[in-house]
Design a protein around this motif. Structure first.
Motif, PDB file in Angstrom:
ATOM      1  N   THR A  53       0.418   2.138  -2.728  1.00  0.00           N
ATOM      2  CA  THR A  53       1.263   3.021  -1.921  1.00  0.00           C
ATOM      3  C   THR A  53       1.255   2.721  -0.428  1.00  0.00           C
ATOM      4  O   THR A  53       2.049   3.304   0.311  1.00  0.00           O
ATOM      5  CB  THR A  53       0.824   4.485  -2.107  1.00  0.00           C
ATOM      6  N   VAL A  54       0.382   1.829   0.042  1.00  0.00           N
ATOM      7  CA  VAL A  54       0.245   1.654   1.487  1.00  0.00           C
ATOM      8  C   VAL A  54       1.264   0.689   2.076  1.00  0.00           C
ATOM      9  O   VAL A  54       1.461   0.648   3.286  1.00  0.00           O
ATOM     10  CB  VAL A  54      -1.179   1.183   1.862  1.00  0.00           C
ATOM     11  N   GLY A  61       5.031   7.047   5.799  1.00  0.00           N
ATOM     12  CA  GLY A  61       3.927   7.684   6.500  1.00  0.00           C
ATOM     13  C   GLY A  61       2.872   8.300   5.618  1.00  0.00           C
ATOM     14  O   GLY A  61       2.113   9.163   6.065  1.00  0.00           O
ATOM     15  N   SER A  62       2.743   7.868   4.358  1.00  0.00           N
ATOM     16  CA  SER A  62       1.755   8.446   3.462  1.00  0.00           C
ATOM     17  C   SER A  62       1.155   7.385   2.559  1.00  0.00           C
ATOM     18  O   SER A  62       1.868   6.529   2.022  1.00  0.00           O
ATOM     19  CB  SER A  62       2.371   9.547   2.593  1.00  0.00           C
ATOM     20  N   SER A  63      -0.174   7.463   2.365  1.00  0.00           N
ATOM     21  CA  SER A  63      -0.862   6.557   1.444  1.00  0.00           C
ATOM     22  C   SER A  63      -0.994   7.131   0.047  1.00  0.00           C
ATOM     23  O   SER A  63      -1.658   6.547  -0.802  1.00  0.00           O
ATOM     24  CB  SER A  63      -2.265   6.225   1.992  1.00  0.00           C
ATOM     25  N   VAL A 114       7.352   7.798  -5.769  1.00  0.00           N
ATOM     26  CA  VAL A 114       6.371   7.554  -6.825  1.00  0.00           C
ATOM     27  C   VAL A 114       4.998   7.909  -6.267  1.00  0.00           C
ATOM     28  O   VAL A 114       4.568   7.329  -5.267  1.00  0.00           O
ATOM     29  CB  VAL A 114       6.388   6.088  -7.298  1.00  0.00           C
ATOM     30  N   TYR A 115       4.338   8.874  -6.895  1.00  0.00           N
ATOM     31  CA  TYR A 115       3.015   9.287  -6.431  1.00  0.00           C
ATOM     32  C   TYR A 115       1.965   8.287  -6.915  1.00  0.00           C
ATOM     33  O   TYR A 115       2.205   7.489  -7.818  1.00  0.00           O
ATOM     34  CB  TYR A 115       2.680  10.687  -6.932  1.00  0.00           C
ATOM     35  N   TYR A 116       0.774   8.376  -6.325  1.00  0.00           N
ATOM     36  CA  TYR A 116      -0.323   7.472  -6.670  1.00  0.00           C
ATOM     37  C   TYR A 116      -0.661   7.507  -8.160  1.00  0.00           C
ATOM     38  O   TYR A 116      -1.188   6.549  -8.713  1.00  0.00           O
ATOM     39  CB  TYR A 116      -1.573   7.815  -5.857  1.00  0.00           C
ATOM     40  N   ASN A 117      -0.307   8.626  -8.857  1.00  0.00           N
ATOM     41  CA  ASN A 117      -0.636   8.787 -10.277  1.00  0.00           C
ATOM     42  C   ASN A 117       0.556   8.516 -11.194  1.00  0.00           C
ATOM     43  O   ASN A 117       0.574   8.956 -12.341  1.00  0.00           O
ATOM     44  CB  ASN A 117      -1.176  10.195 -10.527  1.00  0.00           C
ATOM     45  N   LEU A 143      -9.608  10.739  -2.434  1.00  0.00           N
ATOM     46  CA  LEU A 143     -10.028   9.368  -2.704  1.00  0.00           C
ATOM     47  C   LEU A 143      -8.858   8.641  -3.342  1.00  0.00           C
ATOM     48  O   LEU A 143      -8.544   8.827  -4.510  1.00  0.00           O
ATOM     49  CB  LEU A 143     -11.262   9.360  -3.608  1.00  0.00           C
ATOM     50  N   SER A 144      -8.195   7.827  -2.559  1.00  0.00           N
ATOM     51  CA  SER A 144      -6.937   7.228  -2.983  1.00  0.00           C
ATOM     52  C   SER A 144      -7.157   5.878  -3.641  1.00  0.00           C
ATOM     53  O   SER A 144      -8.291   5.485  -3.958  1.00  0.00           O
ATOM     54  CB  SER A 144      -6.002   7.087  -1.778  1.00  0.00           C
ATOM     55  N   LYS A 145      -6.071   5.158  -3.845  1.00  0.00           N
ATOM     56  CA  LYS A 145      -6.119   3.872  -4.548  1.00  0.00           C
ATOM     57  C   LYS A 145      -7.074   2.903  -3.858  1.00  0.00           C
ATOM     58  O   LYS A 145      -7.130   2.838  -2.627  1.00  0.00           O
ATOM     59  CB  LYS A 145      -4.732   3.241  -4.614  1.00  0.00           C
ATOM     60  N   ILE A 146      -7.805   2.147  -4.658  1.00  0.00           N
ATOM     61  CA  ILE A 146      -8.622   1.046  -4.157  1.00  0.00           C
ATOM     62  C   ILE A 146      -7.762  -0.209  -4.198  1.00  0.00           C
ATOM     63  O   ILE A 146      -7.423  -0.718  -5.275  1.00  0.00           O
ATOM     64  CB  ILE A 146      -9.906   0.878  -4.980  1.00  0.00           C
TER      65      ILE A 146
END
Length: 341
Positions: A53-54, A61-63, A114-117, A143-146
């Motif tokens: 997402t980065v 403007g969001s990770s 699309v959200y991180y999940n 705790l977001s994506k590695i």
């Protein structure tokens, strides 16, 4: 008799799983050759498999979410079609072309977020988009994506269900499938990754993973060195001495988290540590130092279950709300602190 059969079945399954691992794997991982839904490696693997997402942060403007391709933006009066990931560079190039532009990115709505999940949501206008970003900004310490670790699929996972005593295996073919597989695990399921597994680091260098500990160490390396995982610089001492903490996870040979239920921990700037439960407090000590680029945290209490925390822990990761520590000896132990509300 039922329990005996159940444990014999688990033992047989674990034996089969371990027989598929190398001798080195058995030496390094001991009982951690199999993992469950609450195991640290499981949670780290799910974050590896999250949506990336980065890459479009300069636009949304969001990770914690990303805009689904393709779409169009306007920046400094230039319209740019963002059809592929390489087109993000066009937006950056425009923003960097002059020091006198406002560099405001205007999105041509509607777009799909699309959200991180992997959940998707249609965003029809700027107002709904701003509300969404404001929502994610309420949770800066998720705790977001590695980033910086890409798994070469397919991989195979062996599964044992201790309730119905059924063993099976599943082929995982993508990050999304891996994320959802872990998401749908339940407490009765034991899983074992079939090694070797090939990954690529953030320099796109291939690496062969042979066991759980190697996978965890590769994840630690990505957390520390991939620039996309270090967008915000935090001070560890400032974080740990701010507010009070509880223990959501403690593993020492087995999971012993329940021993610390009800405890509140305060780490003070004078290096004292106060643990309180039911109005009774014990004062210990803590200290932190960096040795060979690795931050070590020592915790010392004198009595009872609190003295079981007395290790020279290595910092795995942290933010203002989460501190995750690891100790690697003959077995790997874990201590997590979570900020109390």
């Amino acid at each position: 008799m039922f329990l005996l059969k159940k444990y014999l079945s688990i033992a047989v399954f674990l034996l089969l799983l371990f027989s598929c691992q190398s001798e080195i794997d058995e030496q390094n991982n001991n009982s951690q050759g199999t993992i469950t839904t609450v195991s640290p490696l499981t949670t780290y693997l799910q974050r590896v498999a999250m949506v990336r997402t980065v890459q479009d942060n300069m636009i949304d403007g969001s990770s914690y979410c990303t805009i689904k391709l393709p779409y169009t933006v306007t920046i400094n009066n230039e319209q740019i079609a963002v059809n592929t990931a390489s087109d993000y560079q066009k937006v950056l190039d425009n923003a960097n072309a002059s020091n006198y532009d406002d560099d405001i990115v205007k999105i041509d709505f509607p777009v799909t977020m699309v959200y991180y999940n992997y959940i998707e949501k249609l965003i029809p206008n700027q107002g709904d988009f701003d509300a969404l970003i404001d929502y994610w900004n309420l949770y800066p310490d998720l705790l977001s994506k590695i980033n910086g670790l890409n798994i070469n699929y397919p991989i195979t996972i062996n599964i044992y269900n201790s309730v119905n005593q059924v063993a099976s295996s599943q082929s995982i073919v993508s990050d999304e499938a891996f994320f959802n597989f872990i998401k749908n695990l339940n407490e009765s399921q034991y899983i074992s990754l079939k090694y070797p597994i090939t990954v690529a680091d953030y320099n796109n260098q291939a690496k062969t993973i042979s066991n759980n500990l190697e996978f965890e160490n590769a994840i630690k390396y990505a957390i520390d060195y991939c620039p996309e995982n270090n967008l915000v610089t935090l001070d560890f001492t400032e974080a740990i001495t701010n507010g009070s903490w509880e223990i959501p996870y403690f593993y020492y040979g087995t999971v012993k988290t329940s021993n610390y239920s009800g405890y509140t921990f305060v780490f003070k700037t004078d290096k004292s540590a106060v643990a309180t439960k039911s109005g009774i407090s014990e004062t210990g000590q803590w200290e932190s130092s960096v040795q060979n680029g690795v931050r070590e945290i020592k915790i010392v209490f004198s009595t009872g279950v609190l003295s079981k925390l007395n290790f020279s822990w290595k910092l795995f990761e942290f933010n203002n709300s989460q501190i995750r520590l690891r100790d690697m000896n003959t077995t790997t132990n874990y201590l997590y602190f979570q900020k109390k509300n």
